[in-house]
Structure formats: structure tokens, C-alpha cells
Design an enzyme around this catalytic site. Structure first.
Site, short mmCIF file in Angstrom:
data_model
loop_
_atom_site.label_atom_id
_atom_site.label_comp_id
_atom_site.label_asym_id
_atom_site.label_seq_id
_atom_site.Cartn_x
_atom_site.Cartn_y
_atom_site.Cartn_z
N ASP A 1 -3.19 19.07 -15.19
CA ASP A 1 -3.59 17.79 -15.80
C ASP A 1 -3.01 17.74 -17.22
O ASP A 1 -3.41 18.50 -18.10
CB ASP A 1 -5.12 17.69 -15.83
N ARG B 1 0.84 -1.21 0.00
CA ARG B 1 0.00 0.00 0.00
C ARG B 1 0.87 1.25 0.00
O ARG B 1 0.46 2.30 -0.50
CB ARG B 1 -0.98 0.02 1.18
N TYR C 1 -11.72 18.52 -16.92
CA TYR C 1 -12.32 17.19 -17.00
C TYR C 1 -13.53 17.09 -16.05
O TYR C 1 -13.47 17.56 -14.91
CB TYR C 1 -11.26 16.14 -16.64
N LYS D 1 -5.40 6.64 -20.45
CA LYS D 1 -5.57 7.06 -21.85
C LYS D 1 -4.35 6.66 -22.67
O LYS D 1 -4.19 5.52 -23.00
CB LYS D 1 -5.84 8.57 -21.90
C1 LIG Z 1 -10.05 10.43 -18.30
C2 LIG Z 1 -9.51 11.66 -17.74
C3 LIG Z 1 -9.31 11.78 -16.36
C4 LIG Z 1 -9.73 10.72 -15.38
O1 LIG Z 1 -8.93 9.58 -15.48
P1 LIG Z 1 -9.41 8.12 -15.01
O2 LIG Z 1 -8.21 7.30 -15.26
O3 LIG Z 1 -10.59 7.76 -15.84
O4 LIG Z 1 -9.77 8.23 -13.56
C5 LIG Z 1 -8.73 12.95 -15.90
N1 LIG Z 1 -8.37 13.95 -16.73
C6 LIG Z 1 -8.55 13.87 -18.05
C7 LIG Z 1 -8.13 15.00 -18.92
C8 LIG Z 1 -9.13 12.73 -18.60
O5 LIG Z 1 -9.32 12.67 -19.92
#
Ligand SMILES: *Cc1c(COP(=O)(O)O)cnc(C)c1O
Length: 376
Positions: free
Chosen positions: A173, A48, A101, A198
């Protein structure tokens, strides 16, 4: 693109601990026993907190982002929420870009608002609007560039300078551009977060997230949000992420090329009102994009003056673009989002997002053209 990215993503030193295995082993264990009563210098005690396979991925991601350290999490949202929680306490105020997001927005607007942390959402393209939203309690500037859905940019260096002036921390992000095409830490951001689900995972089969930053900040996050909230990444997931990373720079080149072909095709169609892709020379923020990014991926949106029903009927006619919400895998995707009025604009055009995957660009263009011909 920085050529050494390919080397960073691919090369691992020969490692005698693992008999020279070319892929890092999956440490499938929750705990690490000690040889004697006293805890050893070995940092690994319980998965963890730290696991060697996950640590290997963290080391690579930190190197690619140009950061000192990284902490992987079970999803992008686990990384985003941990990063935000690491910076705020009750009474604090956050300034965040408008088209962040949707999960991030819901977290800021509804979830942490319950703990008396307030957020103002602003147009990130306007530095004046960002500055005007800063008040005495503001401690954090949360950015995402390009933004989800409309792919608008913020001027990263200018935002970093502004944040310094007001002593704000910054979280960024970077999922859209990946470390291949944008390194926000180098432009002055404090923490970078990613949905690794992604592009990095890259095959639509694994969820993950990461926070990258200074050693001090990441150690704090590990001790607090990491271990206490426990949203960890498993060693199996880390292994698949390491696999995805090896081909990330290569795949990004392909996505970028196909993304550009699709964006240019769309921008030549007289019925398409607007194409939201900062890689296009005619995009209003293209100059800024070229300054702070080294490339663009395969995710874009366009605006079309049709009814929601027509847009959905068009999407249903597509063969290679499958209806779906994520992106970053091998498969092309389409998502009929909403009229742009949902984003505070006055026109009623439909906003449609496309993700150009690994298929042949000629096939993708033909697919789009045939579906348009049936609807128009
Ligand atoms: C998909 C996405 C997230 C969230 O990610 P998860 O892995 O689905 O929790 C955050 N920021 C952006 C820009 C995204 O496209």
C-alpha cells in the site's frame, strides 16, 4: 524527486481521435456497440470491464509507478480487497504488518478469515519478526510503509528478497508516499495498491483506488476480481483523478515542505513526547527512509502526555486544522486517535495525527501554538 515525474503527470500526446482535446474526454457510456456481428479488435465492450477514460488513468498511474499495467477501482478498499483476493485461496496464510490501514486489517482479520484464510500481524520494522511468522501455508506478504498512524517503515528491498526466498507474493500500500516519492515495484514488490482518494484525487471530492503490477497479474485481476466483483471506477471519477494527477508532483512538494515545518515545530516543543514523521533527521528510521523514498508528504502524528479530554479540547481550539479522518486534500486536518497503548506500547501518551494542507505554514504554526497556549 524525479523531474520526469512532472512530465509524466502533465504531458499528453496530441490525439486526433479526440480532435486534439487537451483533457481526455469522459466516456459516459456503459456499452460499446460493434460495427458488425463479429466482435472487433477494439478492447472496449462494456464499462464494467474497460472504459477509455478509466484506461487513460490506468496508463498514467502504471507509468508513474514504473509498472506494466494498472486496474482502477471504486475506492482504495476495492483495490486492496481485489488485490488480496487475487492471491489467496482457502487454507492460505498471510503475513501482514501490524499498523496497516484499519480497513485492511478488518478485512484480513475478520472478513477473509471466514473463508479460512488466516493472517499473522507482525512488527514490520523487524525483518526477523516477519520471517518468524512465515509458515508452510504462507503465500502473501502484505506491506504498508510508512504505516498508518505511527508511520513506521519496512525495509522494502529486504522484504522483497525475503519474499522471493520463501516464494511469497507481495502487495504494498503506497498511498502515503504516492508514486512521486516511492516506487515499490522497482524495489521488488509484486503489486502496489493505492487509495487514490487521498493525494491523487487531492481535493477531497472523489473516491478511488488502483492496483499496479505486471501485465499478466493485472489481466487476471481484471478478468476475475474486476469484472466479477464489479467494484469499478466511473469515467467521471477517472476524469477527476486525471485532473488531480496533473498537479500531484507540485502539491506533494508543498505538502512535504509544510509537513516538515510542522514536524520540526512539534519536535521542539518540550511537552511533545515524540513526532512520528520519517522526514525528520532524528526519526529512528530516517536513513532507511532516505534510501527507499525520495520525499515525504504532509501526514504525521505526535505523542503528547495529556488526557483524551485535553487532547480533544485542544483539537477543538484549532481553526485551520479541522477535525476529520481522511487526508490528501487541500485542507489541514487533525485527528485525536487514542492513547498509544492501543498500538501495543506501554506509555499512555495520546496519539494525534495532523495533516498539513495547502494553507500558509506560518498560519498553521500559529494555529497550533495558540491552541497549545490555551491548554497548557
Ligand atoms: C484511506 C486509506 C485506504 C482506503 O482507501 P479508500 O479510498 O478510503 O477506500 C487504504 N490505505 C490507506 C493507507 C489509506 O489511508
Amino acid at each position: 524527486m524525479d523531474k520526469s515525474l512532472f512530465t509524466k503527470a502533465t504531458y499528453d500526446e496530441h490525439d486526433e481521435r479526440h480532435h486534439g482535446a487537451v483533457t481526455f474526454p469522459i466516456y459516459q457510456n456503459t456499452l460499446f456497440t460493434f460495427a458488425g456481428y463479429h466482435k472487433p479488435a477494439n478492447p472496449f465492450t462494456y464499462s464494467r470491464s474497460l472504459n477509455p477514460t478509466v484506461s487513460e488513468l490506468e496508463k498514467k498511474l502504471a507509468a508513474l509507478e514504473g509498472g506494466e499495467a494498472a486496474r482502477c477501482c471504486g475506492s482504495g478498499m476495492a483495490a486492496i480487497t481485489a488485490a488480496v483476493l487475487s492471491q489467496v485461496k482457502a487454507g492460505d496464510h498471510i503475513v501482514c504488518v501490524n499498523q496497516v490501514y484499519s480497513g485492511t486489517r478488518a478485512f484480513l482479520e475478520n472478513f477473509i478469515a471466514r473463508f479460512n484464510v488466516r493472517t499473522s500481524f507482525v512488527n514490520g520494522a523487524s525483518l526477523q519478526e516477519i520471517e518468524a511468522a512465515i509458515c508452510d501455508d504462507t503465500i502473501l506478504l502484505y506491506l504498508e510503509s510508512p504505516t498508518s498512524f505511527l508511520f513506521e517503515l519496512q525495509d522494502l528491498a529486504a522484504c522483497a528478497e525475503l519474499a522471493k526466498r520463501y516464494r511469497l507474493k507481495t502487495i504494498f500500500d503506497n498511498s502515503w508516499a504516492t508514486p512521486c516519492y516511492q516506487q515499490p515495484l522497482k524495489l521488488g514488490m509484486d503489486l502496489v495498491v493505492h487509495s487514490l482518494t487521498k493525494y491523487v484525487g487531492g481535493h477531497s471530492d472523489v473516491l478511488g483506488g488502483v492496483i499496479v503490477g505486471s501485465k499478466e497479474a493485472i489481466e487476471q485481476i481484471l478478468e476475475n476480481e474486476g469484472v466479477l466483483l464489479g467494484g469499478v471506477m466511473s469515467s467521471h471519477t477517472a476524469s477527476l483523478m486525471l485532473r488531480g494527477l496533473r498537479t500531484l508532483p507540485l502539491r506533494m512538494e508543498r505538502y512535504q515542505r509544510t509537513g516538515m515545518i510542522v514536524a520540526e515545530y512539534l519536535s521542539k516543543q518540550p511537552f511533545v513526547h515524540k513526532v512520528n514523521f520519517p522526514g525528520l533527521a532524528r526519526h529512528p528510521q530516517h536513513e532507511l527512509a532516505k534510501q527507499q523514498m525520495q520525499g515525504f508528504g504532509g501526514l504525521l502524528s505526535f505523542e503528547w502526555d495529556v488526557s483524551p479530554e485535553q487532547a480533544q479540547a485542544w483539537a477543538d481550539k484549532l481553526k485551520y486544522f479541522r477535525n476529520g479522518c481522511s487526508w490528501g486534500g487541500y485542507e489541514s486536518l487533525v485527528l485525536v486517535i487514542a492513547p498509544v497503548t492501543a498500538f501495543g506500547r506501554s506509555e499512555s501518551h495520546m496519539l494525534i495525527r495532523l495533516y498539513a494542507g495547502m494553507e500558509d505554514p506560518d498560519d498553521l504554526i500559529l494555529d497550533l501554538a495558540e491552541a497549545f497556549a490555551e491548554i497548557l
